[in-house]
Write a protein that holds these residues in place. Structure first.
Motif, PDB file in Angstrom:
ATOM      1  N   ALA A   2       0.916  -1.283   0.118  1.00 17.90           N
ATOM      2  CA  ALA A   2       0.022   0.106  -0.135  1.00 17.90           C
ATOM      3  C   ALA A   2       0.995   1.177   0.020  1.00 17.90           C
ATOM      4  O   ALA A   2       0.742   2.193  -0.712  1.00 17.90           O
ATOM      5  N   CYS A   3       2.038   1.175   0.898  1.00 16.59           N
ATOM      6  CA  CYS A   3       2.930   2.341   0.756  1.00 16.59           C
ATOM      7  C   CYS A   3       3.505   2.645  -0.488  1.00 16.59           C
ATOM      8  O   CYS A   3       3.856   3.734  -0.814  1.00 16.59           O
ATOM      9  N   HIS A   4       3.948   1.492  -1.228  1.00 14.31           N
ATOM     10  CA  HIS A   4       4.459   1.497  -2.433  1.00 14.31           C
ATOM     11  C   HIS A   4       3.676   2.335  -3.431  1.00 14.31           C
ATOM     12  O   HIS A   4       4.112   3.178  -4.077  1.00 14.31           O
ATOM     13  N   VAL A   5       2.353   1.858  -3.478  1.00 13.85           N
ATOM     14  CA  VAL A   5       1.233   2.714  -4.395  1.00 13.85           C
ATOM     15  C   VAL A   5       1.207   4.050  -4.003  1.00 13.85           C
ATOM     16  O   VAL A   5       1.139   4.705  -4.947  1.00 13.85           O
ATOM     17  N   MET A  37      -3.239   2.099  11.287  1.00 16.11           N
ATOM     18  CA  MET A  37      -2.023   1.525  11.708  1.00 16.11           C
ATOM     19  C   MET A  37      -0.858   2.572  11.357  1.00 16.11           C
ATOM     20  O   MET A  37      -0.064   3.227  12.079  1.00 16.11           O
ATOM     21  N   LEU A  38      -0.897   2.813  10.095  1.00 19.41           N
ATOM     22  CA  LEU A  38      -0.059   3.838   9.258  1.00 19.41           C
ATOM     23  C   LEU A  38      -0.257   5.222   9.669  1.00 19.41           C
ATOM     24  O   LEU A  38       0.556   6.017  10.052  1.00 19.41           O
ATOM     25  N   ALA A  39      -1.677   5.393   9.929  1.00 17.44           N
ATOM     26  CA  ALA A  39      -1.643   6.800  10.299  1.00 17.44           C
ATOM     27  C   ALA A  39      -1.739   7.028  11.629  1.00 17.44           C
ATOM     28  O   ALA A  39      -1.039   8.379  11.814  1.00 17.44           O
ATOM     29  N   GLY A  40      -1.630   6.198  12.470  1.00 16.31           N
ATOM     30  CA  GLY A  40      -1.162   6.559  13.959  1.00 16.31           C
ATOM     31  C   GLY A  40       0.118   6.694  14.098  1.00 16.31           C
ATOM     32  O   GLY A  40       0.657   7.495  15.126  1.00 16.31           O
ATOM     33  N   ARG A  41       1.060   6.154  12.901  1.00 16.65           N
ATOM     34  CA  ARG A  41       2.375   6.565  12.943  1.00 16.65           C
ATOM     35  C   ARG A  41       2.782   7.705  12.148  1.00 16.65           C
ATOM     36  O   ARG A  41       4.142   8.101  11.680  1.00 16.65           O
ATOM     37  N   ASN A  42       1.773   8.464  11.749  1.00 11.79           N
ATOM     38  CA  ASN A  42       2.103   9.702  10.872  1.00 11.79           C
ATOM     39  C   ASN A  42       2.659   9.118   9.344  1.00 11.79           C
ATOM     40  O   ASN A  42       3.591  10.254   8.828  1.00 11.79           O
ATOM     41  N   ILE A  43       2.397   8.183   9.001  1.00 10.70           N
ATOM     42  CA  ILE A  43       2.853   7.680   7.479  1.00 10.70           C
ATOM     43  C   ILE A  43       1.836   7.997   6.390  1.00 10.70           C
ATOM     44  O   ILE A  43       2.340   8.568   5.375  1.00 10.70           O
ATOM     45  N   VAL A  44       0.613   8.013   6.821  1.00 11.27           N
ATOM     46  CA  VAL A  44      -0.210   8.141   5.812  1.00 11.27           C
ATOM     47  C   VAL A  44      -1.502   8.746   6.374  1.00 11.27           C
ATOM     48  O   VAL A  44      -1.542   9.020   7.625  1.00 11.27           O
ATOM     49  N   SER A  45      -2.430   9.318   5.625  1.00 12.07           N
ATOM     50  CA  SER A  45      -3.370  10.090   6.032  1.00 12.07           C
ATOM     51  C   SER A  45      -4.438   9.826   4.934  1.00 12.07           C
ATOM     52  O   SER A  45      -4.269   9.250   3.964  1.00 12.07           O
ATOM     53  N   ALA A  46      -5.699  10.597   5.220  1.00 15.96           N
ATOM     54  CA  ALA A  46      -6.740  10.326   4.267  1.00 15.96           C
ATOM     55  C   ALA A  46      -7.658  11.669   4.044  1.00 15.96           C
ATOM     56  O   ALA A  46      -7.696  12.600   4.934  1.00 15.96           O
ATOM     57  N   SER A  47      -8.044  11.779   2.880  1.00 11.67           N
ATOM     58  CA  SER A  47      -9.142  12.920   2.701  1.00 11.67           C
ATOM     59  C   SER A  47     -10.412  12.423   2.224  1.00 11.67           C
ATOM     60  O   SER A  47     -10.389  11.278   1.488  1.00 11.67           O
ATOM     61  N   ARG A  48     -11.398  13.217   2.172  1.00  7.28           N
ATOM     62  CA  ARG A  48     -12.796  12.535   1.825  1.00  7.28           C
ATOM     63  C   ARG A  48     -13.167  13.313   0.714  1.00  7.28           C
ATOM     64  O   ARG A  48     -12.564  14.416   0.258  1.00  7.28           O
ATOM     65  N   ALA A  50     -14.905  13.561  -3.480  1.00  4.57           N
ATOM     66  CA  ALA A  50     -14.786  13.031  -4.941  1.00  4.57           C
ATOM     67  C   ALA A  50     -13.492  12.639  -5.447  1.00  4.57           C
ATOM     68  O   ALA A  50     -13.249  11.754  -5.932  1.00  4.57           O
ATOM     69  N   SER A  51     -12.584  13.438  -4.789  1.00  3.41           N
ATOM     70  CA  SER A  51     -11.084  13.262  -5.359  1.00  3.41           C
ATOM     71  C   SER A  51     -10.216  12.587  -4.089  1.00  3.41           C
ATOM     72  O   SER A  51      -9.035  12.813  -4.071  1.00  3.41           O
ATOM     73  N   GLY A  52     -10.949  12.284  -3.146  1.00  4.26           N
ATOM     74  CA  GLY A  52     -10.359  11.758  -1.794  1.00  4.26           C
ATOM     75  C   GLY A  52      -9.835  10.189  -2.017  1.00  4.26           C
ATOM     76  O   GLY A  52      -9.837   9.858  -3.129  1.00  4.26           O
ATOM     77  N   GLY A  53      -9.168  10.139  -0.813  1.00  7.92           N
ATOM     78  CA  GLY A  53      -8.418   8.832  -0.825  1.00  7.92           C
ATOM     79  C   GLY A  53      -7.175   8.867   0.168  1.00  7.92           C
ATOM     80  O   GLY A  53      -7.267   9.668   1.051  1.00  7.92           O
ATOM     81  N   TYR A  54      -6.274   7.938   0.127  1.00  9.81           N
ATOM     82  CA  TYR A  54      -5.295   7.924   1.118  1.00  9.81           C
ATOM     83  C   TYR A  54      -4.052   8.594   0.370  1.00  9.81           C
ATOM     84  O   TYR A  54      -3.717   8.535  -0.946  1.00  9.81           O
ATOM     85  N   PHE A  55      -3.103   9.023   1.296  1.00  8.18           N
ATOM     86  CA  PHE A  55      -1.680   9.611   0.557  1.00  8.18           C
ATOM     87  C   PHE A  55      -0.717   9.683   1.804  1.00  8.18           C
ATOM     88  O   PHE A  55      -1.163   9.465   2.838  1.00  8.18           O
ATOM     89  N   LEU A  56       0.312   9.757   1.345  1.00  5.30           N
ATOM     90  CA  LEU A  56       1.720   9.623   2.229  1.00  5.30           C
ATOM     91  C   LEU A  56       1.599  11.253   2.874  1.00  5.30           C
ATOM     92  O   LEU A  56       1.428  12.123   2.282  1.00  5.30           O
ATOM     93  N   THR A  57       2.009  11.103   4.112  1.00  5.68           N
ATOM     94  CA  THR A  57       2.078  12.358   4.693  1.00  5.68           C
ATOM     95  C   THR A  57       3.217  13.263   4.723  1.00  5.68           C
ATOM     96  O   THR A  57       3.649  14.385   4.581  1.00  5.68           O
ATOM     97  N   ARG A  58       4.502  12.510   4.106  1.00  2.00           N
ATOM     98  CA  ARG A  58       5.659  12.746   4.001  1.00  2.00           C
ATOM     99  C   ARG A  58       6.190  12.326   2.552  1.00  2.00           C
ATOM    100  O   ARG A  58       5.755  11.212   1.902  1.00  2.00           O
ATOM    101  N   ALA A  59       7.150  12.946   2.051  1.00  2.00           N
ATOM    102  CA  ALA A  59       7.984  12.227   0.899  1.00  2.00           C
ATOM    103  C   ALA A  59       8.360  10.994   1.125  1.00  2.00           C
ATOM    104  O   ALA A  59       9.048  10.616   2.181  1.00  2.00           O
ATOM    105  N   PRO A  60       8.512   9.967  -0.019  1.00  2.00           N
ATOM    106  CA  PRO A  60       9.056   8.646   0.276  1.00  2.00           C
ATOM    107  C   PRO A  60      10.433   8.527   0.740  1.00  2.00           C
ATOM    108  O   PRO A  60      10.734   7.785   1.454  1.00  2.00           O
ATOM    109  N   GLU A  61      11.184   9.716   0.292  1.00  2.00           N
ATOM    110  CA  GLU A  61      12.468   9.593   0.765  1.00  2.00           C
ATOM    111  C   GLU A  61      12.535  10.062   2.229  1.00  2.00           C
ATOM    112  O   GLU A  61      13.727   9.824   2.839  1.00  2.00           O
TER     113      GLU A  61
END
Length: 123
Positions: A2-5, A37-48, A50-61
């Protein structure tokens, strides 16, 4: 996976839950659990919306593989000896398990999500 995507879509697009479910072949309930679990560690977040979904909270690097694994695998505490407040501080094998735990985490923390996305972690 999931994080890869999410990393491949960073920073431009949030990825819908249905897209992630299909890509990583998990149920919606399981995906929701992973994302919590990932959101609890500030790795991902979500938005609601029409164009919502999951996204990384920081750059992959900026995200290590260690952060991801520990978020999903209960901090990688493989035995009581390495847990904070663990009971077997003077057991003869405690030092072995602590050294193994520290070494595993060191290796995982030396790799970033970006390196995985870019294929730099192949054998």
């Amino acid at each position: 996976m999931a994080c890869h995507v999410l990393g491949k879509n960073y920073p431009d697009n949030a990825v819908s839950a249905s897209t992630l479910e299909n890509y990583i072949s998990v149920s919606g309930k399981y995906l929701e659990k992973i994302m919590r679990m990932l959101a609890g560690r500030n790795i991902v977040s979500a938005s609601r919306g029409a164009s919502g979904g999951y996204f990384l909270t920081r750059a992959p690097e900026e995200i290590t593989i260690g952060e991801i694994v520990r978020a999903l695998e209960d901090d990688m505490k493989i035995i009581e000896c390495v847990k904070d407040g663990g009971k077997c501080k003077c057991c003869p094998s405690a030092g072995v398990w602590k050294k193994l735990y520290d070494s595993i985490n060191s290796v995982l923390d030396s790799m970033t999500l970006k390196q995985m996305i870019d294929g730099e972690l192949q054998r």
